[in-house]
Design a protein around this motif. Structure first.
Motif, PDB file in Angstrom:
ATOM      1  N   GLY A 127      10.621 -18.334  12.452  1.00 26.45           N
ATOM      2  CA  GLY A 127      10.475 -18.602  13.872  1.00 26.45           C
ATOM      3  C   GLY A 127       9.777 -19.943  14.082  1.00 26.45           C
ATOM      4  N   LEU A 128       9.713 -20.372  15.308  1.00 19.71           N
ATOM      5  CA  LEU A 128       9.135 -21.680  15.633  1.00 19.71           C
ATOM      6  C   LEU A 128       7.672 -21.776  15.193  1.00 19.71           C
ATOM      7  N   LYS A 129       6.871 -20.773  15.524  1.00 20.27           N
ATOM      8  CA  LYS A 129       5.446 -20.810  15.180  1.00 20.27           C
ATOM      9  C   LYS A 129       5.242 -20.808  13.665  1.00 20.27           C
ATOM     10  N   GLU A 130       5.988 -19.955  12.962  1.00 23.24           N
ATOM     11  CA  GLU A 130       5.839 -19.863  11.509  1.00 23.24           C
ATOM     12  C   GLU A 130       6.248 -21.170  10.836  1.00 23.24           C
ATOM     13  N   ALA A 131       7.347 -21.757  11.307  1.00 30.97           N
ATOM     14  CA  ALA A 131       7.807 -23.027  10.746  1.00 30.97           C
ATOM     15  C   ALA A 131       6.792 -24.134  11.023  1.00 30.97           C
ATOM     16  N   LYS A 132       6.240 -24.162  12.228  1.00 33.53           N
ATOM     17  CA  LYS A 132       5.233 -25.172  12.589  1.00 33.53           C
ATOM     18  C   LYS A 132       3.991 -25.014  11.713  1.00 33.53           C
ATOM     19  N   ASP A 133       3.537 -23.762  11.523  1.00 27.64           N
ATOM     20  CA  ASP A 133       2.369 -23.512  10.678  1.00 27.64           C
ATOM     21  C   ASP A 133       2.622 -23.962   9.242  1.00 27.64           C
ATOM     22  N   LEU A 134       3.821 -23.692   8.736  1.00 29.14           N
ATOM     23  CA  LEU A 134       4.166 -24.095   7.376  1.00 29.14           C
ATOM     24  C   LEU A 134       4.144 -25.619   7.237  1.00 29.14           C
ATOM     25  N   VAL A 135       4.735 -26.310   8.194  1.00 28.42           N
ATOM     26  CA  VAL A 135       4.793 -27.779   8.156  1.00 28.42           C
ATOM     27  C   VAL A 135       3.391 -28.376   8.252  1.00 28.42           C
ATOM     28  N   GLU A 136       2.534 -27.793   9.071  1.00 24.67           N
ATOM     29  CA  GLU A 136       1.185 -28.333   9.243  1.00 24.67           C
ATOM     30  C   GLU A 136       0.278 -28.025   8.054  1.00 24.67           C
ATOM     31  N   ALA A 137       0.667 -27.079   7.205  1.00 22.59           N
ATOM     32  CA  ALA A 137      -0.156 -26.696   6.054  1.00 22.59           C
ATOM     33  C   ALA A 137       0.263 -27.421   4.774  1.00 22.59           C
ATOM     34  N   CYS A 138       0.924 -28.561   4.899  1.00 23.29           N
ATOM     35  CA  CYS A 138       1.401 -29.314   3.721  1.00 23.29           C
ATOM     36  C   CYS A 138       0.255 -29.669   2.794  1.00 23.29           C
ATOM     37  N   PRO A 139       0.441 -29.706   1.507  1.00 21.54           N
ATOM     38  CA  PRO A 139       1.663 -29.347   0.781  1.00 21.54           C
ATOM     39  C   PRO A 139       1.821 -27.832   0.708  1.00 21.54           C
ATOM     40  N   LYS A 140       3.048 -27.374   0.860  1.00 21.38           N
ATOM     41  CA  LYS A 140       3.320 -25.943   0.932  1.00 21.38           C
ATOM     42  C   LYS A 140       4.668 -25.650   0.281  1.00 21.38           C
ATOM     43  N   GLU A 141       4.725 -24.528  -0.450  1.00 22.63           N
ATOM     44  CA  GLU A 141       5.990 -24.096  -1.060  1.00 22.63           C
ATOM     45  C   GLU A 141       6.932 -23.659   0.051  1.00 22.63           C
ATOM     46  N   LEU A 142       8.142 -24.216   0.038  1.00 21.21           N
ATOM     47  CA  LEU A 142       9.115 -23.900   1.068  1.00 21.21           C
ATOM     48  C   LEU A 142      10.069 -22.811   0.597  1.00 21.21           C
ATOM     49  N   LYS A 143      10.619 -22.989  -0.595  1.00 28.67           N
ATOM     50  CA  LYS A 143      11.539 -22.007  -1.168  1.00 28.67           C
ATOM     51  C   LYS A 143      11.356 -21.982  -2.670  1.00 28.67           C
ATOM     52  N   ALA A 144      11.392 -20.788  -3.250  1.00 27.43           N
ATOM     53  CA  ALA A 144      11.251 -20.641  -4.695  1.00 27.43           C
ATOM     54  C   ALA A 144      12.462 -19.908  -5.244  1.00 27.43           C
ATOM     55  N   GLY A 145      12.768 -20.173  -6.505  1.00 21.16           N
ATOM     56  CA  GLY A 145      13.844 -19.468  -7.177  1.00 21.16           C
ATOM     57  C   GLY A 145      15.233 -19.890  -6.743  1.00 21.16           C
ATOM     58  N   VAL A 146      15.386 -21.124  -6.291  1.00 18.81           N
ATOM     59  CA  VAL A 146      16.711 -21.593  -5.876  1.00 18.81           C
ATOM     60  C   VAL A 146      17.353 -22.382  -7.004  1.00 18.81           C
ATOM     61  N   ASN A 147      18.686 -22.450  -6.983  1.00 20.22           N
ATOM     62  CA  ASN A 147      19.375 -23.216  -8.022  1.00 20.22           C
ATOM     63  C   ASN A 147      19.265 -24.707  -7.736  1.00 20.22           C
ATOM     64  N   LYS A 148      19.674 -25.507  -8.689  1.00 19.78           N
ATOM     65  CA  LYS A 148      19.492 -26.962  -8.592  1.00 19.78           C
ATOM     66  C   LYS A 148      20.238 -27.556  -7.398  1.00 19.78           C
ATOM     67  N   ASP A 149      21.475 -27.103  -7.176  1.00 16.95           N
ATOM     68  CA  ASP A 149      22.262 -27.644  -6.069  1.00 16.95           C
ATOM     69  C   ASP A 149      21.602 -27.362  -4.720  1.00 16.95           C
ATOM     70  N   GLU A 150      21.143 -26.124  -4.543  1.00 15.91           N
ATOM     71  CA  GLU A 150      20.498 -25.757  -3.281  1.00 15.91           C
ATOM     72  C   GLU A 150      19.188 -26.519  -3.097  1.00 15.91           C
ATOM     73  N   ALA A 151      18.429 -26.685  -4.191  1.00 18.72           N
ATOM     74  CA  ALA A 151      17.172 -27.428  -4.115  1.00 18.72           C
ATOM     75  C   ALA A 151      17.424 -28.877  -3.701  1.00 18.72           C
ATOM     76  N   GLU A 152      18.438 -29.487  -4.268  1.00 18.23           N
ATOM     77  CA  GLU A 152      18.763 -30.879  -3.913  1.00 18.23           C
ATOM     78  C   GLU A 152      19.248 -30.984  -2.471  1.00 18.23           C
ATOM     79  N   LYS A 153      20.008 -29.985  -2.013  1.00 13.04           N
ATOM     80  CA  LYS A 153      20.496 -29.968  -0.634  1.00 13.04           C
ATOM     81  C   LYS A 153      19.322 -29.878   0.336  1.00 13.04           C
ATOM     82  N   ILE A 154      18.368 -28.978   0.039  1.00 15.99           N
ATOM     83  CA  ILE A 154      17.187 -28.818   0.891  1.00 15.99           C
ATOM     84  C   ILE A 154      16.372 -30.107   0.910  1.00 15.99           C
ATOM     85  N   LYS A 155      16.193 -30.711  -0.271  1.00 16.25           N
ATOM     86  CA  LYS A 155      15.435 -31.961  -0.366  1.00 16.25           C
ATOM     87  C   LYS A 155      16.091 -33.053   0.482  1.00 16.25           C
ATOM     88  N   LYS A 156      17.421 -33.137   0.406  1.00 14.77           N
ATOM     89  CA  LYS A 156      18.147 -34.150   1.161  1.00 14.77           C
ATOM     90  C   LYS A 156      17.985 -33.939   2.669  1.00 14.77           C
TER      91      LYS A 156
END
Length: 125
Positions: free
Chosen positions: A84-113
């Motif tokens: 949700g908006l609040k959860e996403a805002k809290d995550l962004v403001e708490a940098c550095p923060k783990e966004l996603k774990a256990g993803v494959n290389k292609d998905e990780a690169e897509k998210i990074k991009k």
């Protein structure tokens, strides 16, 4: 055979995260390691005591810094994670923060991009 077909159908409907969790649970329950078994099958002539180099298949995407365009980054985080908006805002403001774990290389690169295009600094580990 009907039971095996039902199991195959059930496993086919799992998401990547659910499948990774299933593998970990089975490894713990049976006391085995899927990666070690794959290496042993792939290289039967290798020395028994020699450690085998394993290719990394699961990556963690870490939001290191939101950058100047924080709103754009929040929008991308919401799209990627489904938060949700609040959860996403809290995550962004708490940098550095783990966004996603256990993803494959292609998905990780897509998210990074996606996040880099929005102005964020991202690490893939």
């Amino acid at each position: 055979m009907a039971d095996l077909n039902a199991i195959v159908e059930s496993l086919s409907s799992l998401t990547v995260m659910e499948a990774a969790s299933l593998v970990k649970q089975l490894e713990e329950k049976w006391g085995v390691s899927a990666a070690a078994a794959a290496v042993a099958v792939a290289a039967p002539g290798a020395a028994a005591g020699a450690p085998a180099a394993e290719a990394k298949t699961e990556f963690t995407v870490i939001l290191a810094n939101a950058g100047a365009k924080k709103i754009d980054v929040i929008k991308e985080v919401r799209a990627i994670t489904g938060l949700g908006l609040k959860e996403a805002k809290d995550l962004v403001e708490a940098c550095p923060k783990e966004l996603k774990a256990g993803v494959n290389k292609d998905e990780a690169e897509k998210i990074k991009k996606q996040l880099t295009a929005a102005g964020a600094t991202v690490e893939v580990k």
